[in-house]
Design a protein around this motif. Sequence first.
Motif, PDB file in Angstrom:
ATOM      1  N   GLU A 182      12.683  -4.684  -8.628  1.00 25.28           N
ATOM      2  CA  GLU A 182      11.681  -4.511  -9.670  1.00 25.28           C
ATOM      3  C   GLU A 182      10.885  -3.232  -9.400  1.00 25.28           C
ATOM      4  N   VAL A 183      10.573  -2.487 -10.473  1.00 28.47           N
ATOM      5  CA  VAL A 183       9.830  -1.236 -10.319  1.00 28.47           C
ATOM      6  C   VAL A 183       8.550  -1.300 -11.144  1.00 28.47           C
ATOM      7  N   ASP A 184       7.571  -0.482 -10.748  1.00 24.75           N
ATOM      8  CA  ASP A 184       6.359  -0.332 -11.539  1.00 24.75           C
ATOM      9  C   ASP A 184       6.048   1.152 -11.652  1.00 24.75           C
ATOM     10  N   ALA A 185       4.855   1.468 -12.113  1.00 26.75           N
ATOM     11  CA  ALA A 185       4.498   2.863 -12.395  1.00 26.75           C
ATOM     12  C   ALA A 185       4.645   3.758 -11.173  1.00 26.75           C
ATOM     13  N   ARG A 186       4.503   3.206  -9.974  1.00 23.48           N
ATOM     14  CA  ARG A 186       4.582   4.030  -8.761  1.00 23.48           C
ATOM     15  C   ARG A 186       5.981   4.595  -8.530  1.00 23.48           C
ATOM     16  N   ALA A 187       7.002   3.972  -9.122  1.00 19.04           N
ATOM     17  CA  ALA A 187       8.354   4.531  -9.029  1.00 19.04           C
ATOM     18  C   ALA A 187       8.429   5.856  -9.773  1.00 19.04           C
ATOM     19  N   ASP A 188       7.761   5.956 -10.924  1.00 20.24           N
ATOM     20  CA  ASP A 188       7.719   7.223 -11.664  1.00 20.24           C
ATOM     21  C   ASP A 188       7.023   8.316 -10.861  1.00 20.24           C
ATOM     22  N   PRO A 201       5.938   1.490  -1.893  1.00 16.77           N
ATOM     23  CA  PRO A 201       5.022   1.811  -3.006  1.00 16.77           C
ATOM     24  C   PRO A 201       3.550   1.744  -2.632  1.00 16.77           C
ATOM     25  N   THR A 202       3.167   0.829  -1.740  1.00 19.74           N
ATOM     26  CA  THR A 202       1.751   0.692  -1.414  1.00 19.74           C
ATOM     27  C   THR A 202       1.206   1.890  -0.646  1.00 19.74           C
ATOM     28  N   ASP A 203       2.089   2.711  -0.079  1.00 19.92           N
ATOM     29  CA  ASP A 203       1.659   3.874   0.692  1.00 19.92           C
ATOM     30  C   ASP A 203       1.606   5.143  -0.141  1.00 19.92           C
ATOM     31  N   ARG A 204       2.013   5.069  -1.407  1.00 19.39           N
ATOM     32  CA  ARG A 204       2.031   6.255  -2.278  1.00 19.39           C
ATOM     33  C   ARG A 204       0.728   6.376  -3.062  1.00 19.39           C
ATOM     34  N   PHE A 205       0.694   7.400  -3.928  1.00 18.71           N
ATOM     35  CA  PHE A 205      -0.350   7.432  -4.941  1.00 18.71           C
ATOM     36  C   PHE A 205      -0.201   6.172  -5.792  1.00 18.71           C
ATOM     37  N   GLN A 206      -1.315   5.546  -6.112  1.00 19.88           N
ATOM     38  CA  GLN A 206      -1.262   4.274  -6.830  1.00 19.88           C
ATOM     39  C   GLN A 206      -1.338   4.434  -8.337  1.00 19.88           C
ATOM     40  N   ARG A 261       3.623   3.407   8.437  1.00 22.56           N
ATOM     41  CA  ARG A 261       2.267   3.425   8.982  1.00 22.56           C
ATOM     42  C   ARG A 261       1.959   4.773   9.635  1.00 22.56           C
ATOM     43  N   LEU A 262       2.945   5.347  10.301  1.00 24.11           N
ATOM     44  CA  LEU A 262       2.750   6.676  10.878  1.00 24.11           C
ATOM     45  C   LEU A 262       2.522   7.724   9.794  1.00 24.11           C
ATOM     46  N   ARG A 263       3.229   7.611   8.683  1.00 21.59           N
ATOM     47  CA  ARG A 263       3.030   8.554   7.577  1.00 21.59           C
ATOM     48  C   ARG A 263       1.612   8.424   7.015  1.00 21.59           C
ATOM     49  N   GLY A 264       1.129   7.194   6.982  1.00 17.05           N
ATOM     50  CA  GLY A 264      -0.242   7.006   6.526  1.00 17.05           C
ATOM     51  C   GLY A 264      -1.256   7.675   7.441  1.00 17.05           C
ATOM     52  N   VAL A 265      -1.034   7.592   8.771  1.00 16.98           N
ATOM     53  CA  VAL A 265      -1.912   8.267   9.719  1.00 16.98           C
ATOM     54  C   VAL A 265      -1.797   9.782   9.553  1.00 16.98           C
ATOM     55  N   GLU A 266      -0.583  10.274   9.305  1.00 17.36           N
ATOM     56  CA  GLU A 266      -0.396  11.707   9.048  1.00 17.36           C
ATOM     57  C   GLU A 266      -1.231  12.160   7.856  1.00 17.36           C
ATOM     58  N   ALA A 267      -1.181  11.383   6.787  1.00 23.54           N
ATOM     59  CA  ALA A 267      -1.928  11.749   5.586  1.00 23.54           C
ATOM     60  C   ALA A 267      -3.426  11.814   5.867  1.00 23.54           C
ATOM     61  N   PRO A 292      -0.795  23.394  -0.481  1.00 23.10           N
ATOM     62  CA  PRO A 292      -0.993  21.999  -0.100  1.00 23.10           C
ATOM     63  C   PRO A 292       0.194  21.099  -0.440  1.00 23.10           C
ATOM     64  N   SER A 293       1.365  21.699  -0.652  1.00 24.17           N
ATOM     65  CA  SER A 293       2.526  20.920  -1.075  1.00 24.17           C
ATOM     66  C   SER A 293       2.887  19.839  -0.068  1.00 24.17           C
ATOM     67  N   VAL A 294       2.743  20.136   1.220  1.00 22.81           N
ATOM     68  CA  VAL A 294       3.177  19.194   2.255  1.00 22.81           C
ATOM     69  C   VAL A 294       2.418  17.879   2.145  1.00 22.81           C
ATOM     70  N   ALA A 295       1.091  17.962   2.144  1.00 20.66           N
ATOM     71  CA  ALA A 295       0.281  16.743   2.092  1.00 20.66           C
ATOM     72  C   ALA A 295       0.527  15.963   0.803  1.00 20.66           C
ATOM     73  N   ILE A 296       0.707  16.689  -0.303  1.00 23.28           N
ATOM     74  CA  ILE A 296       0.932  16.027  -1.599  1.00 23.28           C
ATOM     75  C   ILE A 296       2.248  15.254  -1.576  1.00 23.28           C
ATOM     76  N   LEU A 297       3.317  15.907  -1.123  1.00 28.35           N
ATOM     77  CA  LEU A 297       4.629  15.262  -1.138  1.00 28.35           C
ATOM     78  C   LEU A 297       4.739  14.181  -0.072  1.00 28.35           C
ATOM     79  N   GLU A 298       4.080  14.370   1.039  1.00 29.83           N
ATOM     80  CA  GLU A 298       4.153  13.327   2.071  1.00 29.83           C
ATOM     81  C   GLU A 298       3.446  12.047   1.628  1.00 29.83           C
ATOM     82  N   ARG A 299       2.539  12.163   0.681  1.00 30.14           N
ATOM     83  CA  ARG A 299       1.928  10.960   0.095  1.00 30.14           C
ATOM     84  C   ARG A 299       2.789  10.444  -1.061  1.00 30.14           C
ATOM     85  N   ALA A 300       3.240  11.329  -1.917  1.00 31.55           N
ATOM     86  CA  ALA A 300       3.986  10.913  -3.113  1.00 31.55           C
ATOM     87  C   ALA A 300       5.326  10.284  -2.767  1.00 31.55           C
TER      88      ALA A 300
END
Length: 656
Positions: free
Chosen positions: A526-532, A593-598, A40-46, A580-588
């Motif tokens: 179990e994995v889905d596309a977000r693991a890739d 999985p729900t906190d990443r790029f979907q 949740r803190l990472r989400g606020v950071e993003a 912008p690498s920091v913001a991109i990787l901190e999301r990726a």
Amino acid sequence: MGAGFATLKLEERGQKVAQTRSAQMVGVALTGARESLTRRLRGVEARAAAGASLNPVRALVAEHVDSATLQDAFGTESWWKAFRDEFSLHVLLKGRERFDFTPDGVSRPMELSPLLAAAEGRSLASSLLLVGDVPYLAAAAEVEVPPSAVAGRALLVLARPLSSVELGALAQEVHAALVLADARGVSLAQAWGASSQQLPSPDLQEAPLTGAKGEWSVARAEVGPGLFLWARVDSRAEAAQARGAARALMLPVGFTALLISGIALWLGLRSQRDTATAELLAEATERLAAAEAQIQRLSRSLPAIRDQDIPSATLPSPLPRIEPSLAAPVPFGRYELLRPLGEGGMARVYLALARSDGGFERLFVIKRLHEPLTRKPDSVTQFMDEARLGASLIHSNVVPVYDFGQVDGEYYMASEYILGRDLDTVLRRSFELEGGPLEPATVFFVAQEVLKALGYAHTKQDAQGQPLGIVHRDVSPMNVLASARGEVKLLDFGIAKSAHRSTQTRAGLVKGNVNFMAPEQARGHEVDARADLFSLGLTLFWCLTGEHLYDAQSDFERILQAAEGPSEPHWERISRLPTPSVAILERALQPHPTDRFQSAEEFARALPAIQPEDTLSLERAMLRLFGEELRAEAAYRSALAAVSESPTSLGHAFTG
């Protein structure tokens, strides 16, 4: 006497097992709750990073506007509406100046010292802070402005309260009662998990402890400056199970004790003891000691039977294969194998030439299943699945499979041969010749191209319009090919997951490269596309730094790190990357999985826009790093007509 002693020991052992299990349960629950708070803190950071990157915010900082203008901008402008709705505390720091804004107009003084200390030397930081008696999720992001605009750093701080609903969701997730308390032990918020609703809240004045019978455990951890998270688990069911297992072992003890008692009574009625009866008593006593020793072993754990412990029939040694070379190619069906290219766990890979009538010639890559695996139906089916899936993926950023078949009982598949190098080789050569990684613009171009391939695979449907659910599961630098012409191709769907595969990965079985693996994949879940997408994030970190994010000393430690996802030291390394690498990787790279790029599309939108010159940057890099080698290989391809002295008609090179 011996039986009673053994019974007491078993009771004690049962209680110790119950206490150990209870302590483990509360440890797992507390760790899970802390990880969820971190997510949740990472989400606020993003979100803070997104707000700090807005051009109006940067302009407000650079232009030295007064408080009234800032109040009006944050309070009324539409570009800030989403942040007003989401966060109840907004702070803008410009050097030593501080501007506080609250959408509801209620002043809530927030002590920022711990957060600012965490942000020292970093572009992003977050912390759980206490505002009054309410815990807040807070994050600080640097606002990038010219150095002359601000005497010091400019930071945007956003914060929102940790709601009771969120804490309740955490409790349900980890199946524990949770209490958030201050350093004095005063409860600030509390929630009950599904299995803990009947338990009283933890005693906030006591140290972590476990009940005497192992029916509950309490533990705490500091989650912010002066903030402690307490967890209490209900382990009554597990304690009853442990005690039941111990009591089940009392039967052999009682039986053996009864036997000895009978022998002793019989001997007491005899006037004389002969040697035979003495030996019988000694034997019975020895059996009791052995029984107690065995019970001790059983009460700890039963060893698992491993596959390698079961004898198996010895397979006959396969006949040695003749390895091809340019001087001595080896016929293989309608192909000629020219030279080996590499080898993996399932197959050996060769460069091959196909010829047909009319002077048609073309190079292919032949993947040849290892001979011992041809006698294992599961391996053959998996190999066929890979070929079938590869043949169905027709996209400019995917290496296609053109042919599949058997030659003398050996299975093979043929795919397109592309003049180039995998990304791992490219990066290592870049460090060798130029002393550093690829340019960020080149890395982002590669990422955009890989995301095109993943987006195509992830959304592919069957003939009935049903999603195939394809997940590559092995996105890594070794499986991304950069061609001599600057093209990017995704390789090797060998362990890909798909709804139409004949073989499915067993639950708990981990497949893939642990250095580039999503946490849920490392755990065998179990994995889905977000693991890739997570794996691509780790690949980007490797391309930007030349280092693996997980720096463990052993494979075991590395798999543990992969299963947990990035920790604080890992986020620290990421924070030192250029924007912008920091913001991109901190999301990726969010562990959950729900906190990443979907989706691949969402990931691609977060990357910098590709400029016309960026599309040529990879081709130029390949020319700089491999120019002579690539020219020699191109000449080699042109001269392949002379490889065979007596070329024969080999039929069509591919079957579609």
